[in-house]
Structures are given as C-alpha cells and as structure tokens.
Scaffold this motif. Structure first.
Motif, PDB file in Angstrom:
ATOM      1  N   GLN A  37       0.835   4.095  -2.884  1.00  0.00           N
ATOM      2  CA  GLN A  37       0.632   5.428  -2.296  1.00  0.00           C
ATOM      3  C   GLN A  37       1.900   6.209  -2.972  1.00  0.00           C
ATOM      4  O   GLN A  37       1.411   7.471  -3.519  1.00  0.00           O
ATOM      5  CB  GLN A  37       0.403   5.654  -0.990  1.00  0.00           C
ATOM      6  CG  GLN A  37       0.132   6.862  -0.589  1.00  0.00           C
ATOM      7  CD  GLN A  37      -0.070   7.110   0.924  1.00  0.00           C
ATOM      8  OE1 GLN A  37       0.176   6.114   1.606  1.00  0.00           O
ATOM      9  NE2 GLN A  37      -0.811   8.234   1.322  1.00  0.00           N
ATOM     10  N   MET A  56       1.528   9.380  -5.747  1.00  0.00           N
ATOM     11  CA  MET A  56       1.867  10.825  -5.242  1.00  0.00           C
ATOM     12  C   MET A  56       2.849  11.311  -6.370  1.00  0.00           C
ATOM     13  O   MET A  56       2.884  12.576  -6.727  1.00  0.00           O
ATOM     14  CB  MET A  56       2.637  11.005  -4.013  1.00  0.00           C
ATOM     15  CG  MET A  56       1.235  10.346  -2.688  1.00  0.00           C
ATOM     16  SD  MET A  56       1.813  10.286  -1.136  1.00  0.00           S
ATOM     17  CE  MET A  56       2.188  12.050  -0.686  1.00  0.00           C
ATOM     18  N   ALA A  97       0.641  -1.291   0.089  1.00  0.00           N
ATOM     19  CA  ALA A  97       0.031   0.128   0.043  1.00  0.00           C
ATOM     20  C   ALA A  97       0.756   1.214  -0.035  1.00  0.00           C
ATOM     21  O   ALA A  97       0.451   2.303  -0.796  1.00  0.00           O
ATOM     22  CB  ALA A  97      -0.888  -0.163   1.116  1.00  0.00           C
ATOM     23  N   GLU A  98       2.036   1.337   0.676  1.00  0.00           N
ATOM     24  CA  GLU A  98       2.841   2.566   0.872  1.00  0.00           C
ATOM     25  C   GLU A  98       3.485   2.823  -0.598  1.00  0.00           C
ATOM     26  O   GLU A  98       3.607   3.802  -0.928  1.00  0.00           O
ATOM     27  CB  GLU A  98       4.004   2.375   1.953  1.00  0.00           C
ATOM     28  CG  GLU A  98       3.315   2.389   3.296  1.00  0.00           C
ATOM     29  CD  GLU A  98       4.238   2.239   4.295  1.00  0.00           C
ATOM     30  OE1 GLU A  98       4.396   2.692   5.279  1.00  0.00           O
ATOM     31  OE2 GLU A  98       5.303   1.062   4.347  1.00  0.00           O
TER      32      GLU A  98
END
Length: 149
Positions: free
Chosen positions: A130, A134, A126-127
C-alpha cells in the motif's frame, strides 16, 4: 493565522521520513563503501538501466544537473564509471558502469535490501504494498501538477 501545522502537513512528514531514511542509508554507504547517496543512486540506476546520459539520469533520479555531474565526476575518478561523448548529443556524456562499478553494485545491493528489510520489518506485506502504491500515486500527481504549470 494559518491552520498549517507542520506536524500534520503531509509534504513535511514525507520530507522528514525521506530524510531519516536517506540519513540512515547515507551513513551505511559512506562507512562501508565510501559512497554518498547521489553516487549510489547513479550506480544503481546504471546497473539497472545500462548506459545513460546525465540528462536521463537527472530524470530517473530526480536529482538536479549539478548533483548528477558531481556524482558522475566522483565515480569516474574512482574508476567506477566511464564518461564518454554521447554520439547523439555532443553536449552530453553517456555514463557506463565499469567492471569495478558493477562489482561494487553487487556488494552494495544486498546491504540496501537488508536495510530496507530492517526499516520495514514491522510493516505487513499489505502495508508495504500500500505504501509503495501510494508513493507512486504521489509521484504521478506531482508530475501532473508540474505538467500543468
């Protein structure tokens, strides 16, 4: 006195992180394959996108014309790409990977993926997703700012 603190200034942090990653990548590619980062970028983009003009490569890699030209010349001298006149624009060249360039890409790409895995090993899926989202948003916003002038 300004409230600017470089350690908290996001463009600076992004640049420092980018340079750290680029330095690690450059060291590995130079040692293993004799490639500089701009040369690797051209090989990777040509491997994914096929024939491309130097101008198109500038846009795809966000490198300036001189850097792309120098990388292209170095790769052509090593027999990793060919440079041919662009039939659509006689002032530019079309660059194409040679079979040797494609073979080198096949050797380098697993090493690139392994380095990425090591750098982001302590990040969750998930990081990573993300962060990727971004980064795309940052790129899009910079392009929008550039377009507005």
């Amino acid at each position: 006195m300004s409230d600017l603190s470089l350690d908290d200034f996001l463009p600076y942090r992004l640049s420092i992180a980018s340079n750290a990653v680029s330095d690690a990548v450059a060291s590995a590619y130079r040692t293993l394959f004799g490639l500089r980062i701009p040369e690797w970028r051209l090989i990777a983009v040509l491997a994914e996108g096929g024939n491309m003009s130097q101008q198109a490569l500038c846009g795809r890699t966000r490198m300036d014309k001189v850097t792309v030209s120098r990388a292209a010349i170095a790769l052509a001298e090593r027999g990793l790409i060919t440079r041919a006149s662009n039939p659509e624009d006689q002032r530019s060249h079309l660059l194409t990977l040679t079979p040797e360039g494609s073979a080198l890409y096949e050797q380098v790409s697993p090493k690139a993926l392994e380095l990425e895995r090591k750098i982001f090993a302590k990040f969750s899926q998930a990081e990573r997703a993300q962060l990727k989202a971004m980064l795309y948003r940052i790129e899009a916003e910079v392009e929008a700012i550039d377009a507005r002038g």
